[in-house]
Enzyme design. Structure first.
Site, PDB file in Angstrom:
ATOM      1  N   GLN A 224       0.856  -1.186   0.000  1.00 36.32           N
ATOM      2  CA  GLN A 224       0.000   0.000   0.000  1.00 36.32           C
ATOM      3  C   GLN A 224       0.892   1.236   0.000  1.00 36.32           C
ATOM      4  O   GLN A 224       1.533   1.551   1.000  1.00 36.32           O
ATOM      5  CB  GLN A 224      -0.855  -0.053   1.268  1.00 36.32           C
ATOM      6  CG  GLN A 224      -1.774   1.115   1.464  1.00 36.32           C
ATOM      7  CD  GLN A 224      -2.164   1.246   2.934  1.00 36.32           C
ATOM      8  OE1 GLN A 224      -1.670   0.532   3.792  1.00 36.32           O
ATOM      9  NE2 GLN A 224      -3.050   2.176   3.209  1.00 36.32           N
TER      10      GLN A 224
ATOM     11  N   SER B  17       5.065  -1.013   3.978  1.00 31.48           N
ATOM     12  CA  SER B  17       5.309  -2.371   4.486  1.00 31.48           C
ATOM     13  C   SER B  17       5.423  -3.343   3.311  1.00 31.48           C
ATOM     14  O   SER B  17       4.619  -3.292   2.378  1.00 31.48           O
ATOM     15  CB  SER B  17       4.140  -2.835   5.363  1.00 31.48           C
ATOM     16  OG  SER B  17       3.923  -1.938   6.406  1.00 31.48           O
TER      17      SER B  17
ATOM     18  N   GLU C 290      -9.508  -2.183   6.176  1.00 38.20           N
ATOM     19  CA  GLU C 290      -8.391  -2.646   6.987  1.00 38.20           C
ATOM     20  C   GLU C 290      -8.880  -3.807   7.848  1.00 38.20           C
ATOM     21  O   GLU C 290      -9.601  -3.633   8.814  1.00 38.20           O
ATOM     22  CB  GLU C 290      -7.845  -1.516   7.837  1.00 38.20           C
ATOM     23  CG  GLU C 290      -6.511  -1.878   8.391  1.00 38.20           C
ATOM     24  CD  GLU C 290      -5.641  -0.658   8.629  1.00 38.20           C
ATOM     25  OE1 GLU C 290      -6.162   0.463   8.615  1.00 38.20           O
ATOM     26  OE2 GLU C 290      -4.436  -0.862   8.835  1.00 38.20           O
TER      27      GLU C 290
ATOM     28  N   GLU D 237      -3.947   9.186  18.493  1.00 36.96           N
ATOM     29  CA  GLU D 237      -4.648  10.485  18.542  1.00 36.96           C
ATOM     30  C   GLU D 237      -5.759  10.523  17.494  1.00 36.96           C
ATOM     31  O   GLU D 237      -6.860  10.990  17.763  1.00 36.96           O
ATOM     32  CB  GLU D 237      -3.662  11.642  18.298  1.00 36.96           C
ATOM     33  CG  GLU D 237      -2.664  11.878  19.422  1.00 36.96           C
ATOM     34  CD  GLU D 237      -1.537  10.854  19.459  1.00 36.96           C
ATOM     35  OE1 GLU D 237      -1.328  10.141  18.456  1.00 36.96           O
ATOM     36  OE2 GLU D 237      -0.853  10.765  20.504  1.00 36.96           O
TER      37      GLU D 237
HETATM   38  C1  FAD Z   1       4.503  -0.560  11.348  1.00 40.24           C
HETATM   39  C2  FAD Z   1       3.964   0.434  10.371  1.00 40.24           C
HETATM   40  C3  FAD Z   1       3.595   0.015   9.103  1.00 40.24           C
HETATM   41  C4  FAD Z   1       3.110   0.944   8.177  1.00 40.24           C
HETATM   42  N1  FAD Z   1       2.799   0.489   6.917  1.00 40.24           N
HETATM   43  C5  FAD Z   1       2.362   1.370   5.988  1.00 40.24           C
HETATM   44  C6  FAD Z   1       2.093   0.944   4.642  1.00 40.24           C
HETATM   45  O1  FAD Z   1       2.237  -0.248   4.305  1.00 40.24           O
HETATM   46  N2  FAD Z   1       1.700   1.846   3.729  1.00 40.24           N
HETATM   47  C7  FAD Z   1       1.524   3.170   4.044  1.00 40.24           C
HETATM   48  O2  FAD Z   1       1.128   3.924   3.161  1.00 40.24           O
HETATM   49  N3  FAD Z   1       1.791   3.627   5.301  1.00 40.24           N
HETATM   50  C8  FAD Z   1       2.217   2.766   6.275  1.00 40.24           C
HETATM   51  N4  FAD Z   1       2.509   3.206   7.549  1.00 40.24           N
HETATM   52  C9  FAD Z   1       2.438   4.638   7.823  1.00 40.24           C
HETATM   53  C10 FAD Z   1       1.284   5.044   8.710  1.00 40.24           C
HETATM   54  O3  FAD Z   1       0.059   4.953   8.034  1.00 40.24           O
HETATM   55  C11 FAD Z   1       1.566   6.465   9.183  1.00 40.24           C
HETATM   56  O4  FAD Z   1       2.765   6.436   9.953  1.00 40.24           O
HETATM   57  C12 FAD Z   1       0.462   7.014  10.033  1.00 40.24           C
HETATM   58  O5  FAD Z   1      -0.699   7.227   9.263  1.00 40.24           O
HETATM   59  C13 FAD Z   1       0.863   8.340  10.717  1.00 40.24           C
HETATM   60  O6  FAD Z   1       1.359   9.242   9.792  1.00 40.24           O
HETATM   61  P1  FAD Z   1       2.781   9.976  10.016  1.00 40.24           P
HETATM   62  O7  FAD Z   1       3.787   8.929  10.366  1.00 40.24           O
HETATM   63  O8  FAD Z   1       3.019  10.833   8.824  1.00 40.24           O
HETATM   64  O9  FAD Z   1       2.577  10.876  11.304  1.00 40.24           O
HETATM   65  P2  FAD Z   1       1.874  12.305  11.362  1.00 40.24           P
HETATM   66  O10 FAD Z   1       0.568  12.240  10.643  1.00 40.24           O
HETATM   67  O11 FAD Z   1       2.862  13.348  10.917  1.00 40.24           O
HETATM   68  O12 FAD Z   1       1.600  12.450  12.909  1.00 40.24           O
HETATM   69  C14 FAD Z   1       2.578  12.897  13.836  1.00 40.24           C
HETATM   70  C15 FAD Z   1       1.919  13.046  15.206  1.00 40.24           C
HETATM   71  O13 FAD Z   1       0.890  14.060  15.145  1.00 40.24           O
HETATM   72  C16 FAD Z   1      -0.356  13.532  15.563  1.00 40.24           C
HETATM   73  N5  FAD Z   1      -1.452  14.090  14.748  1.00 40.24           N
HETATM   74  C17 FAD Z   1      -1.472  14.240  13.404  1.00 40.24           C
HETATM   75  N6  FAD Z   1      -2.650  14.778  13.013  1.00 40.24           N
HETATM   76  C18 FAD Z   1      -3.391  14.961  14.129  1.00 40.24           C
HETATM   77  C19 FAD Z   1      -4.712  15.471  14.376  1.00 40.24           C
HETATM   78  N7  FAD Z   1      -5.491  15.886  13.387  1.00 40.24           N
HETATM   79  N8  FAD Z   1      -5.139  15.500  15.666  1.00 40.24           N
HETATM   80  C20 FAD Z   1      -4.362  15.066  16.691  1.00 40.24           C
HETATM   81  N9  FAD Z   1      -3.103  14.578  16.517  1.00 40.24           N
HETATM   82  C21 FAD Z   1      -2.627  14.522  15.250  1.00 40.24           C
HETATM   83  C22 FAD Z   1      -0.255  12.030  15.321  1.00 40.24           C
HETATM   84  O14 FAD Z   1      -1.144  11.287  16.145  1.00 40.24           O
HETATM   85  C23 FAD Z   1       1.211  11.760  15.659  1.00 40.24           C
HETATM   86  O15 FAD Z   1       1.380  11.620  17.044  1.00 40.24           O
HETATM   87  C24 FAD Z   1       2.980   2.316   8.516  1.00 40.24           C
HETATM   88  C25 FAD Z   1       3.344   2.736   9.801  1.00 40.24           C
HETATM   89  C26 FAD Z   1       3.828   1.826  10.718  1.00 40.24           C
HETATM   90  C27 FAD Z   1       4.226   2.305  12.088  1.00 40.24           C
END
Ligand code: FAD
Length: 403
Positions: free
Chosen positions: A139, A174, A257, A383
């Protein structure tokens, strides 16, 4: 309308099939006996070995008619209602079958998206292969500046002849390094509101210009990757949904999901961690310590509530209804429970969580301790899940937009 087989007959058929291939799972735990590995994210096996085993099992399961229970018969599914799909998964969770988690993105997210949005040709080409485990899929949604705010993706798709040129960067993908197929969310129109300028494609991962760079995690494994696109040509017949209609397609993927309710992992993991933690407390001589006992009691309560919620969700799905709000609460409880378990284990182990003394059942916790934080982020951060529960389940006013 009466369905043949009945749910009870189907469950008996499924039990006969799985039991002829695997032994019942036991969560017996005796300190010092057998392997002390806690399989979590980075399992016991090398990922390549795990994928070979997963594919073998997926093929056996599909060919026996249990690989895509609720899928339409014309694409290789069994054509039964959703409760039958859950019934099968409950049966399978009780047996020690190969772990198919590397195929889950294909079967749980990419497959339903292709079914909902693919042309008949795309469905024909990919669905059977995805559910039979012949293809591994990934994905390609998150980017360095688009995670929780997914509609902010910047990877561009620009029209070129009979197709599109895709350029940009994805991250946290992933299993990209094992995948033949990727579901990629791209920006096709930068001029309109961000949700309205996205288009979704199915990309062959071996297309020239796709570069996959594994990301090493603190566990030592490399489960996910950065994926770079440099003018990658994708034919227009690999588009899912309308041009600039990708946001609706992405919502289908996210809503599918799978595994949030009824598949067992919360209950299984909880039982495993709790039982092991009690044994660990005893081993390090802390089982009479009042604070440790209080923590163990709180954990037991958390695990038990999660199990009841899981059972409510299962009962709903088995009766033909939607999983209900328990699904969102369960995801939060799952990560909260396992985080609490990991914290308690770290307190009990002290330095032996960080350094391998060779003592059975101690350093083996380290993978679990280091992998648990990922649960708080993947599939929607804690969150974001709290916001979903507040707004959609409890009907509270919407979170004010930042800035
Ligand atoms: C083990 C693992 C596997 C994954 N696999 C995939 C995959 O296969 N494909 C893929 O596309 N993605 C994948 N991801 C990514 C995952 O979907 C994102 O990490 C996740 O959606 C969070 O986005 P970000 O890391 O950009 O954090 P951000 O969105 O930048 O968030 C940073 C912090 O801000 C907080 N925050 C952000 N917006 C808000 C809001 N509106 N209100 C309150 N708090 C907020 C968040 O909770 C977090 O604490 C994976 C992640 C992990 C950990």
């Amino acid at each position: 309308v009466s369905i043949s087989p009945t749910l009870a007959e189907f469950t008996a058929e499924a039990t006969a099939f799985v039991s002829s291939h695997a032994r019942p799972r036991t969560d017996e735990f005796v300190w010092g006996k057998g392997s002390d590995v806690i399989p979590f994210f980075d399992g016991v096996d090398d990922e390549h070995v795990a994928i070979v085993k997963a594919k073998g099992w997926a093929q056996t399961r599909f060919d026996a008619g249990f690989g895509w229970v609720a899928g339409p018969a014309e694409y290789g599914g069994r054509g039964l209602p959703m409760p039958y799909d859950l019934a099968y998964r409950i049966v399978e969770s009780e047996f020690d079958v190969p772990d198919t988690s590397h195929l889950e993105l294909g079967m749980g997210m990419v497959g339903p998206t292709v079914l909902a949005w693919g042309t008949p040709e795309l469905r024909e080409k990919f669905l059977r292969a995805l559910y039979r485990g012949d293809l591994v899929a990934c994905q390609l949604f998150s980017e360095p500046e688009a995670g929780s705010d997914l509609a902010a993706v910047k990877t561009t798709a620009v029209r070129k002849d009979e197709g599109w040129l895709i350029s940009g960067q994805k991250v946290w993908t992933s299993d990209a390094q094992h995948s033949q197929l990727g579901l990629a969310l791209t920006r096709s129109n930068p001029e309109v509101a961000k949700h309205k300028g996205l288009t979704m494609f199915l990309v062959d991962m071996d297309t020239p210009g796709v570069q996959i760079r594994p990301l090493r995690q603190m566990t030592g494994g490399a489960h996910f990757n950065e994926v770079f696109f440099d003018d990658v040509f994708v034919p227009d017949d690999r588009r899912l949904g309308d041009v600039d209609g990708g946001w609706r397609v992405a919502l289908t993927t996210l809503m599918n999901e799978r595994g949030s309710v009824g598949t067992g992992p919360p209950a299984t993991m909880a039982a495993l961690s709790h039982r092991r933690l009690m044994a660990l407390a005893e081993h390090v001589g802390m089982d009479r310590d009042p604070v440790t006992r209080q923590d163990l009691g709180a954990l037991y309560t958390g695990f038990t509530i999660a199990r009841y919620l899981d059972e409510i969700g299962r009962a709903r799905v088995l009766s033909g209804a939607d999983p209900g709000p328990e699904a969102s609460v369960l995801k939060l409880m799952f990560s909260a429970n396992l985080t609490a378990a990991a914290t308690l284990a770290t307190d009990l182990l002290g330095p032996s969580a960080a350094a391998d003394t060779g003592e059975w059942g101690t350093f083996s916790w380290s993978n679990f301790l280091l992998a648990t934080p990922a649960l708080r982020i993947l599939g929607g951060t804690e969150e974001i899940m709290k916001n979903v529960i507040a707004e959609r389940v409890l009907g509270l006013p919407k979170e004010p937009a930042p800035g």
